[in-house]
Motif scaffolding. Structure first.
Motif, PDB file in Angstrom:
ATOM      1  N   UNK A 122      24.926  33.771  30.942  1.00 50.48           N
ATOM      2  CA  UNK A 122      24.595  33.735  32.359  1.00 50.48           C
ATOM      3  C   UNK A 122      25.409  34.793  33.093  1.00 50.48           C
ATOM      4  N   UNK A 123      24.891  35.981  33.161  1.00 51.69           N
ATOM      5  CA  UNK A 123      25.616  37.089  33.773  1.00 51.69           C
ATOM      6  C   UNK A 123      25.810  36.890  35.266  1.00 51.69           C
ATOM      7  N   UNK A 124      24.876  36.201  35.918  1.00 54.74           N
ATOM      8  CA  UNK A 124      24.999  35.991  37.364  1.00 54.74           C
ATOM      9  C   UNK A 124      26.198  35.104  37.678  1.00 54.74           C
ATOM     10  N   UNK A 125      26.368  34.022  36.917  1.00 54.72           N
ATOM     11  CA  UNK A 125      27.501  33.123  37.150  1.00 54.72           C
ATOM     12  C   UNK A 125      28.816  33.860  36.915  1.00 54.72           C
ATOM     13  N   UNK A 126      28.867  34.656  35.855  1.00 53.94           N
ATOM     14  CA  UNK A 126      30.080  35.417  35.560  1.00 53.94           C
ATOM     15  C   UNK A 126      30.358  36.447  36.652  1.00 53.94           C
ATOM     16  N   UNK A 127      29.301  37.057  37.179  1.00 55.34           N
ATOM     17  CA  UNK A 127      29.473  38.038  38.252  1.00 55.34           C
ATOM     18  C   UNK A 127      30.057  37.382  39.494  1.00 55.34           C
ATOM     19  N   UNK A 128      29.632  36.173  39.787  1.00 61.54           N
ATOM     20  CA  UNK A 128      30.171  35.442  40.941  1.00 61.54           C
ATOM     21  C   UNK A 128      31.630  35.071  40.725  1.00 61.54           C
ATOM     22  N   UNK A 129      31.964  34.651  39.521  1.00 59.89           N
ATOM     23  CA  UNK A 129      33.360  34.325  39.210  1.00 59.89           C
ATOM     24  C   UNK A 129      34.245  35.566  39.331  1.00 59.89           C
ATOM     25  N   UNK A 130      33.782  36.669  38.771  1.00 61.22           N
ATOM     26  CA  UNK A 130      34.549  37.911  38.831  1.00 61.22           C
ATOM     27  C   UNK A 130      34.709  38.392  40.273  1.00 61.22           C
ATOM     28  N   UNK A 143      34.563  36.565  43.034  1.00 56.38           N
ATOM     29  CA  UNK A 143      35.453  35.655  43.756  1.00 56.38           C
ATOM     30  C   UNK A 143      36.908  35.950  43.458  1.00 56.38           C
ATOM     31  N   UNK A 144      37.240  36.147  42.187  1.00 53.62           N
ATOM     32  CA  UNK A 144      38.619  36.445  41.810  1.00 53.62           C
ATOM     33  C   UNK A 144      39.072  37.785  42.392  1.00 53.62           C
ATOM     34  N   UNK A 145      38.217  38.791  42.315  1.00 50.16           N
ATOM     35  CA  UNK A 145      38.571  40.116  42.838  1.00 50.16           C
ATOM     36  C   UNK A 145      38.863  40.055  44.329  1.00 50.16           C
ATOM     37  N   UNK A 146      38.082  39.287  45.083  1.00 50.48           N
ATOM     38  CA  UNK A 146      38.304  39.166  46.524  1.00 50.48           C
ATOM     39  C   UNK A 146      39.591  38.407  46.819  1.00 50.48           C
ATOM     40  N   UNK A 147      39.892  37.396  46.020  1.00 48.58           N
ATOM     41  CA  UNK A 147      41.148  36.653  46.192  1.00 48.58           C
ATOM     42  C   UNK A 147      42.345  37.574  45.990  1.00 48.58           C
ATOM     43  N   UNK A 180      31.529  32.804  51.220  1.00 45.80           N
ATOM     44  CA  UNK A 180      30.415  32.876  50.277  1.00 45.80           C
ATOM     45  C   UNK A 180      29.655  34.181  50.471  1.00 45.80           C
ATOM     46  N   UNK A 181      29.478  34.586  51.735  1.00 43.97           N
ATOM     47  CA  UNK A 181      28.755  35.833  52.022  1.00 43.97           C
ATOM     48  C   UNK A 181      29.457  37.033  51.386  1.00 43.97           C
ATOM     49  N   UNK A 182      30.788  37.025  51.428  1.00 44.12           N
ATOM     50  CA  UNK A 182      31.541  38.135  50.827  1.00 44.12           C
ATOM     51  C   UNK A 182      31.399  38.125  49.306  1.00 44.12           C
ATOM     52  N   UNK A 183      31.421  36.929  48.732  1.00 50.13           N
ATOM     53  CA  UNK A 183      31.348  36.793  47.273  1.00 50.13           C
ATOM     54  C   UNK A 183      30.001  37.283  46.750  1.00 50.13           C
ATOM     55  N   UNK A 184      28.922  36.821  47.385  1.00 49.72           N
ATOM     56  CA  UNK A 184      27.593  37.218  46.897  1.00 49.72           C
ATOM     57  C   UNK A 184      27.367  38.714  47.125  1.00 49.72           C
ATOM     58  N   UNK A 185      27.902  39.246  48.226  1.00 48.33           N
ATOM     59  CA  UNK A 185      27.752  40.676  48.472  1.00 48.33           C
ATOM     60  C   UNK A 185      28.484  41.486  47.403  1.00 48.33           C
ATOM     61  N   UNK A 186      29.697  41.053  47.064  1.00 50.21           N
ATOM     62  CA  UNK A 186      30.472  41.762  46.044  1.00 50.21           C
ATOM     63  C   UNK A 186      29.817  41.660  44.674  1.00 50.21           C
ATOM     64  N   UNK A 187      29.142  40.529  44.415  1.00 53.98           N
ATOM     65  CA  UNK A 187      28.480  40.324  43.126  1.00 53.98           C
ATOM     66  C   UNK A 187      27.091  40.962  43.089  1.00 53.98           C
ATOM     67  N   UNK A 192      37.326  26.202  41.845  1.00 56.25           N
ATOM     68  CA  UNK A 192      37.672  25.324  40.727  1.00 56.25           C
ATOM     69  C   UNK A 192      37.285  25.951  39.396  1.00 56.25           C
ATOM     70  N   UNK A 193      36.114  26.584  39.356  1.00 52.24           N
ATOM     71  CA  UNK A 193      35.662  27.232  38.122  1.00 52.24           C
ATOM     72  C   UNK A 193      36.564  28.413  37.764  1.00 52.24           C
ATOM     73  N   UNK A 194      37.017  29.147  38.782  1.00 53.66           N
ATOM     74  CA  UNK A 194      37.926  30.258  38.527  1.00 53.66           C
ATOM     75  C   UNK A 194      39.263  29.740  38.010  1.00 53.66           C
ATOM     76  N   UNK A 195      39.751  28.645  38.607  1.00 56.27           N
ATOM     77  CA  UNK A 195      41.003  28.045  38.146  1.00 56.27           C
ATOM     78  C   UNK A 195      40.866  27.578  36.697  1.00 56.27           C
ATOM     79  N   UNK A 196      39.745  26.927  36.378  1.00 53.13           N
ATOM     80  CA  UNK A 196      39.512  26.468  35.006  1.00 53.13           C
ATOM     81  C   UNK A 196      39.472  27.640  34.038  1.00 53.13           C
ATOM     82  N   UNK A 197      38.793  28.692  34.445  1.00 48.81           N
ATOM     83  CA  UNK A 197      38.686  29.849  33.554  1.00 48.81           C
ATOM     84  C   UNK A 197      40.060  30.479  33.319  1.00 48.81           C
ATOM     85  N   UNK A 198      40.857  30.552  34.380  1.00 50.52           N
ATOM     86  CA  UNK A 198      42.204  31.084  34.227  1.00 50.52           C
ATOM     87  C   UNK A 198      43.054  30.224  33.313  1.00 50.52           C
TER      88      UNK A 198
END
Length: 218
Positions: free
Chosen positions: A28-36, A38-42, A52-59, A78-84
């Motif tokens: 699922x490349x879309x889900x991974x793109x959103x995770x990436x 989100x982390x990059x913006x953080x 959310x608008x910033x995350x989807x725009x960046x992805x 939460x998903x980013x925390x789990x992945x980390x």
């Protein structure tokens, strides 16, 4: 990040999942793109939660795509925390395996030092701070992920703890895991990388604790 055969960096997981479980690529490349994204913006704006608008725009995706995978922004965090957390567990397992020939103390030392690397490596520390600052006080499950991380590390530490003579290996392993995770959080929030002296003191302290009399069978 580099492959798991690289001894200097942890491996990036393919997708979110439970801490300590084997990775399963979803494709699922879309889900991974959103995770990436989100982390990059953080990381780019520490202390400010991305919208959310910033995350989807960046992805390069839409709001509909976001909500197809995540119920809310908190769910993404939460998903980013789990992945980390799973990245840390995988890296610790890798480093302990590489130290197998050195015996139980070398394996346990390698595991503890692998966790501390998340605070001493500049890039990893920046990511850890960003994720912790976004998760703390905002995402209800963040605390559960921390517990799961400690339990997953304890499962890795239990065998060398037993070989070192701990009377209750799992208790000793969980105490060791809890101590090193707490130290990681402390150094992340203070934005200070542990020096060699501080790191060696902590490693020595935790190894001594595994051998302490109250950890032995009576």
């Amino acid at each position: 990040m580099k492959s798991e055969t690289d001894s200097s960096r942890p491996v990036r997981p393919a997708a979110p999942g439970r801490v300590g479980e084997p990775e399963e690529a979803t494709g699922d490349e879309a889900a991974l793109a959103l995770l990436d994204a989100g982390l990059a913006l953080m990381v780019a704006a520490p202390g400010r939660r991305p919208r959310v608008a910033d995350i989807v725009a960046a992805a390069g995706l839409s709001n509909d795509a976001f909500y197809r995978f995540f119920a809310s922004k908190d769910a993404l965090v939460e998903a980013i925390v789990e992945r980390g957390a799973r990245t840390v567990v995988g890296y610790v397992r890798h480093r302990m395996a590489r130290a197998a020939d050195g015996g139980p103390e070398a394996r346990l030392r390698a595991g503890i030092e692998a966790v501390l690397r998340q605070a001493s490596d500049e890039d990893l520390a920046r990511q850890t701070r960003a994720v912790l600052s976004n998760a703390t006080g905002h995402t209800p499950r963040a605390a559960h992920v921390t517990v799961a991380l400690v339990d997953a590390l304890a499962a890795l530490f239990a065998q060398p703890a037993a070989e070192l003579g701990a009377g209750d290996p799992m208790r000793a392993a969980r105490t060791t895991a809890g101590g090193v995770v707490a130290a990681l959080q402390y150094w992340s929030f203070t934005e200070e990388a542990p020096g060699r002296v501080e790191a060696e003191h902590l490693v020595g302290f935790l190894l001594a604790g595994v051998r302490a009399p109250d950890c032995r069978r009576r």
